[in-house]
Structures are given as C-alpha cells and as structure tokens.
Design an enzyme around this catalytic site. Structure first.
Site, short mmCIF file in Angstrom:
data_model
loop_
_atom_site.label_atom_id
_atom_site.label_comp_id
_atom_site.label_asym_id
_atom_site.label_seq_id
_atom_site.Cartn_x
_atom_site.Cartn_y
_atom_site.Cartn_z
N GLY A 15 -3.73 -96.02 -50.90
CA GLY A 15 -2.45 -94.43 -49.45
C GLY A 15 -2.76 -95.81 -48.95
N ARG A 76 0.19 -98.11 -55.83
CA ARG A 76 -1.01 -98.02 -57.05
C ARG A 76 -0.52 -98.41 -58.10
NH1 ARG A 76 -1.04 -92.87 -53.95
NH2 ARG A 76 -3.14 -92.64 -52.64
N ASP A 107 -11.60 -96.98 -52.26
CA ASP A 107 -12.47 -96.92 -53.62
C ASP A 107 -12.07 -96.94 -54.80
OD1 ASP A 107 -14.98 -96.77 -53.02
OD2 ASP A 107 -15.05 -94.45 -53.48
N THR A 129 -8.90 -95.94 -45.81
CA THR A 129 -8.72 -95.49 -46.18
C THR A 129 -8.62 -93.92 -44.99
OG1 THR A 129 -8.73 -93.24 -48.04
CG2 THR A 129 -10.61 -94.80 -47.36
N ASP A 131 -8.99 -91.03 -45.56
CA ASP A 131 -9.91 -89.07 -46.09
C ASP A 131 -11.72 -90.21 -46.29
OD1 ASP A 131 -7.50 -89.13 -47.43
OD2 ASP A 131 -7.95 -90.39 -49.41
N ASP A 133 -13.54 -91.37 -46.78
CA ASP A 133 -14.32 -91.23 -48.33
C ASP A 133 -15.28 -92.06 -49.12
OD1 ASP A 133 -12.04 -92.34 -49.50
OD2 ASP A 133 -11.74 -90.65 -50.68
N ARG A 175 -7.69 -86.27 -50.06
CA ARG A 175 -8.17 -86.11 -51.84
C ARG A 175 -9.33 -85.08 -52.21
NH1 ARG A 175 -7.55 -90.93 -55.43
NH2 ARG A 175 -6.26 -92.40 -53.30
#
Ligand code: ADP
Ligand code: F6P
Length: 324
Positions: A15, A76, A107, A129, A131, A133, A175
């Site tokens: 993303g 992707r 990741d 990202t 996120d 995360d 996510r």
C-alpha cells in the site's frame, strides 16, 4: 572495499503511504552524494519482474517531497511470492547492475527483501505503511499523515452527528492493527473505539453505553471502528434498532492513504531513506531501518520480522479514562 555498492535500486511496494516520495528523494540524492548510480524500479516487485527500471538523477526527484502517493507507483505481486519469481527478481537486479536495493514498504515487502537478500542481493528496508503495524519500529512512513487526515474527517462527521443527535460509527483503515483507530479515538474524543487487539465483541455492552450516554445528555456518540473489526454498516443498523437512536456508518477508506504528507512524515521519511543508503554504502545488508526510543536504528531483517508488537496499553487506558 571489494564489495562496494555502485548502483542502488529503489522501489515502493504494498500500500502506498504519504511520505514515500520524500523517502525516494532521500535515497536518490544520498546515493548521488556518495557518487553512486541510482535506478528506480516501478510498480514494486511486479515492475522488477517486468524490468520496469529507469535511471534516476537528482532532478528526477525534484518537486515531489510535498506530494502524496509514490512517483515510482506501487503494486502487490503474487509471482514474487514464488521461489521462481524471487530468483528471477535477483537475476534481473544483477543484470541491471543493481548491487544494493532499498525496499520501501510494509512487512510483506520486507519478506520479499528477505528473500532477495538470501539470493545474494544487498537489501535494506524502509518502513512505509499508514498502518504502523511493523513490529521493529515505533514509526512508519505515512501513519502521521493518515491519522491527521482521519482525525479531520472524523471532526466533520462529529459536527453533523451532534446536530442530528445521532450515533456515528466511523471506520478507519489499519488492516489487522488498531493504531489508527486508537490515535483517532484519543484525538477525536470518541466515546468508543473498537480495536482488533482489544474488542471483546460484546455489542450489548456497547449498546448499553450508548443508551446511558444519551440519558446523561450526550448529543452524539462517536465510535471509531478499526477496519480489522469492520462490519460498520450492519453494526449501525443493529445499534439503531436496539437503541432507537439514529445511527450512521462512515467508512473513510482510501482517502486516508492520500494527500500532502505532514512535516513529520517528510522529515522522518527523508532521514530513513538517507540511512538506508548509508547502510548500503557501509557494506551492510539485509537490514531494516527503524525508529525507536527517539532514535534511528536498524535491525537484521530476520530479527525484525520475528518481532511482535501490540498497541500501547497505556494509551488504551488513557483513552478509557478520558471517556466521560
Ligand atoms: P506490505 O508491504 O504493505 O505489507 P503486502 O503484504 O501486500 O504489503 O506485500 C507487498 C508485496 O510484497 C506482495 O505483493 C509480494 O509481492 C511481496 N511479498 C509479500 N509477502 C512475501 C513473501 N512471504 N515472500 C516474498 N514476497 C512477499
Ligand atoms: O496497508 C495499508 C492499507 O491501506 C490497509 O490499511 C488496508 O487494509 C489495505 O492497505 C487496503 O488495501 P487496498 O488498497 O489494496 O484495498
């Protein structure tokens, strides 16, 4: 130095995130500063496999630091998940003389970088990202812009929610992680946040709180719901039926990924992009640049990908104490 890197490749993968352009610019210009060649790989690993590789110079990254998205585009790529795809990618890097690769992504993208490193390509990952995360780092490129964008949007929903004395469920991205929801929950003064890491699925408790708050005179009830919980529209219908209070769901979606990067995202992304090149210049490989305890550090990719992290319990507790 025998293994000295001469040509650096850079790609963005997964993303997109605001600030990625600042990181690309820093990679290109730091490499030029060190007398290296730079090649931009378009569309992440998909573009690598299609040899969408262009020479870059200082001017190719002019006028981009303030722009959202990524000038290299992103993608992707399923083929790169296969052994054959990874071997092909490593061969293409060698064919184009790319002896150091900077991968800006999340990741998943780092797992790709890990595979390339195992196949002999010097790689360094830069966390990009919205996120937040990625376990090894407290900062990821784009999170700051995304939470500011979401915060402003939620403020607007709150205005209309108050006017109509409604309950509003606002779904934010992330996510499987609740960082954006937690930060917006605090910043927007939400009445509830639903985080994948903490939500107990007790909708009745949520409904009871909405009714209780209305009895106490609250004019709105803002619920920030993380994408990892989802189902905001059906939840809104159930809440309206159970409480008798008009309830609307707003899914913020991809607007959270776009827009002008904040100052923080531009500065941190610039530093991380530069650090990635410096690591390669020092002959270091298979690293991830990270930000922890107020400083920029780096980890071995295997070590970084084996780490786990959770949302801050302190922040979550503080959120709960501030809801009244
Ligand atoms: P992010 O990098 O934001 O986590 P994805 O998880 O979608 O995004 O991963 C981006 C791309 O990285 C994937 O489309 C794929 O090409 C590559 N990738 C992800 N996981 C792996 C893996 N286990 N091995 C090799 N490549 C991977
Ligand atoms: O990883 C960034 C992110 O925006 C997540 O928050 C979200 O789950 C996902 O990407 C959406 O992916 P796509 O743009 O492919 O719909």
């Amino acid at each position: 130095m025998a293994n000295q890197v001469k040509t650096i490749g850079v790609l963005t993968s997964g993303g997109d995130a605001p600030g990625m352009n600042a990181a690309i610019r820093a990679v290109v210009r730091t490499a030029i500063y060190h007398g290296l060649q730079v090649k931009g790989i378009k569309r992440g690993y998909a573009g690598l496999l299609k040899e969408e590789i262009v020479d870059m110079d200082g001017l190719s990254v002019a006028d981009i630091i303030h722009r959202g998205g990524t000038i290299l585009y992103t993608a992707r790529c399923l083929e790169f998940m296969t052994e054959e795809g990874q071997q092909k990618g490593a061969e293409i890097c060698r064919k184009h003389g790319i002896d150091g690769l900077v991968v800006i992504g999340g990741d998943g993208s780092f797992r790709g970088a890990q595979r390339l490193a195992a196949l002999g390509i010097n790689t360094v990952g830069v966390p990009g990202t919205i996120d937040l995360d990625i376990a090894c780092t407290e900062y990821t490129i784009g999170f700051d812009t995304a939470v500011n964008t979401a915060m402003e949007a939620i403020d607007k929903v709150r205005d209309t929610s108050t006017s109509h004395e409604r309950c509003s469920i606002i779904e934010v991205m992330g996510r499987n992680a609740g960082y954006i929801a937690l930060w917006c929950g605090i910043a927007n003064g939400a009445e509830d946040i639903l985080l994948p890491e903490r939500y107990d699925n007790d909708e009745q408790k949520l409904i009871d709180r909405i009714i209780e708050n209305r009895k106490r005179g609250k004019k709105h009830h803002i619920i920030v719901n993380a994408e990892g919980i989802g189902h905001s529209t059906s939840m809104a219908k159930r809440i309206e039926a159970a409480t008798g209070i008009e309830t609307r769901a707003t899914i913020l979606g991809h607007m959270q990924r776009g827009g002008t990067p904040t100052c923080k995202d531009r500065v941190y992304a610039s530093i991380m992009g530069a650090k990635a090149v410096e690591l390669l210049v020092e002959g270091r490989s298979k690293r991830i640049v990270a930000y922890k305890n107020g400083g920029y550090i780096d980890f071995d990719i295997d070590e970084a990908l084996a780490m786990t992290k959770d949302i801050s319990e302190d922040q979550y507790e503080i959120f709960k104490h501030l809801v009244r």
